[in-house]
Enzyme design. Structure first.
Site, short mmCIF file in Angstrom:
data_model
loop_
_atom_site.label_atom_id
_atom_site.label_comp_id
_atom_site.label_asym_id
_atom_site.label_seq_id
_atom_site.Cartn_x
_atom_site.Cartn_y
_atom_site.Cartn_z
N LYS A 88 -2.72 15.38 -9.30
CA LYS A 88 -1.81 15.16 -10.43
C LYS A 88 -1.01 16.42 -10.75
O LYS A 88 0.15 16.34 -11.18
CB LYS A 88 -2.59 14.67 -11.65
CG LYS A 88 -3.19 13.28 -11.47
CD LYS A 88 -2.12 12.23 -11.18
CE LYS A 88 -2.66 10.82 -11.15
NZ LYS A 88 -1.61 9.79 -10.96
N ASP B 230 0.89 -1.16 0.00
CA ASP B 230 0.00 0.00 0.00
C ASP B 230 0.92 1.21 0.00
O ASP B 230 1.56 1.52 1.01
CB ASP B 230 -0.89 -0.01 1.25
CG ASP B 230 -1.82 1.20 1.33
OD1 ASP B 230 -1.60 2.19 0.61
OD2 ASP B 230 -2.77 1.16 2.14
N SER C 37 -0.76 12.98 -15.00
CA SER C 37 -1.95 12.89 -15.84
C SER C 37 -2.16 14.20 -16.60
O SER C 37 -1.74 15.27 -16.13
CB SER C 37 -3.19 12.62 -14.98
OG SER C 37 -4.38 12.71 -15.74
N TYR D 77 -8.78 15.09 -7.79
CA TYR D 77 -7.88 14.23 -8.58
C TYR D 77 -6.99 15.10 -9.45
O TYR D 77 -5.76 14.90 -9.51
CB TYR D 77 -8.70 13.27 -9.44
CG TYR D 77 -7.84 12.50 -10.43
CD1 TYR D 77 -7.10 11.40 -10.02
CD2 TYR D 77 -7.77 12.88 -11.77
CE1 TYR D 77 -6.30 10.70 -10.93
CE2 TYR D 77 -6.98 12.19 -12.68
CZ TYR D 77 -6.25 11.11 -12.25
OH TYR D 77 -5.45 10.42 -13.13
#
Length: 246
Positions: free
Chosen positions: A154, A57, A137, A150
């Protein structure tokens, strides 16, 4: 055999982009650790490519420390680190994302880069070389509505890449990033909210090439940036996006 005699850790390598990168690295001669939260998936890919598997993890310090020790015990050194593991929240207005969802996204996408640096950078400094690749991303460059946190995670990865690159260059360590557009990976449905022909068509309309990215696309870019061919390249966040960010 552009990575012959190199060792590489690829996180999130049990599926999707990470699995594609692990396969390509192994084909080019690298010894690869397939690290993933899903131990069965990691074992399957590792068996396929003749690598080693590690259940990890990446948001937990103890797990990352154990992963690093396992690589050291097996190889003695680490040449390449690919921070590929990532997650997202479902598309929704920013104020509706729960604190639990926010923490999970930032822990997996951002804190993991800090944790791997904490444990692996000292080893690379000691050997005077290393290549780190962060899988960011296009969302960090050209944010999509309703994926706010999100997107932010990124963007953080891209800035972290540049900050790491300028600090670690005197140590012989290169740090780069790739910015994929959405691809046929387990996260695709989460990005879109629902997977229907209509939603796919709308999503693809934002990509000039008119197709999703593939693990092979990411593997080709990752191979170049992590190989000695890119020995003068650091601090780059390369779009691999079919024109999405133009």
């Amino acid at each position: 055999m552009r990575l012959e005699n190199k060792t590489a850790i690829v996180t999130g390598a049990g599926s999707g982009f990470g699995a594609g990168i692990a396969r390509r690295f192994a084909a080019e001669g690298a010894r690869v650790m397939v690290a993933d939260l899903n131990e069965d998936a990691a074992q399957a890919v590792a068996k396929e490519i003749g690598g080693i598997a590690c259940a990890v993890d990446v948001s937990r310090n103890a797990d990352v420390a154990a992963m690093t020790r396992a690589a050291q015990d097996t190889w003695g050194w680490i040449d390449i680190l690919v921070n590929n593991a990532g997650t997202t929240h479902l598309p929704k207005p920013m104020e509706e994302v729960t604190e639990e969802e926010f923490d999970r996204v930032l822990n997996v996408n951002a804190k993991s880069v800090y944790l791997t640096a904490r444990h692996i950078v000292p080893l690379m400094k000691a050997q005077g070389s290393g290549a780190i690749l962060n899988v960011a991303s296009t969302a960090g460059v050209s944010p999509r509505p309703k994926l706010n946190w999100y997107n932010a995670s990124k963007g953080w990865m891209i800035t972290a890449t540049r900050a790491m690159a300028v600090e670690l260059a005197p140590e012989g360590i290169r740090v780069n990033a790739i910015n994929p557009v959405a691809g046929e990976t387990p996260l695709l449905k989460s990005f879109m909210g629902e997977d229907t022909p209509e939603v796919r068509a709308k999503f693809l309309a934002t990509i000039p090439f008119g197709r999703f990215s593939t693990p092979e696309d990411m593997a080709n870019a990752a191979l170049f940036l992590c190989s000695d061919e890119a020995s003068m390249i650091t601090g780059v966040a390369m779009e691999v996006d079919g024109g999405r960010c133009i």
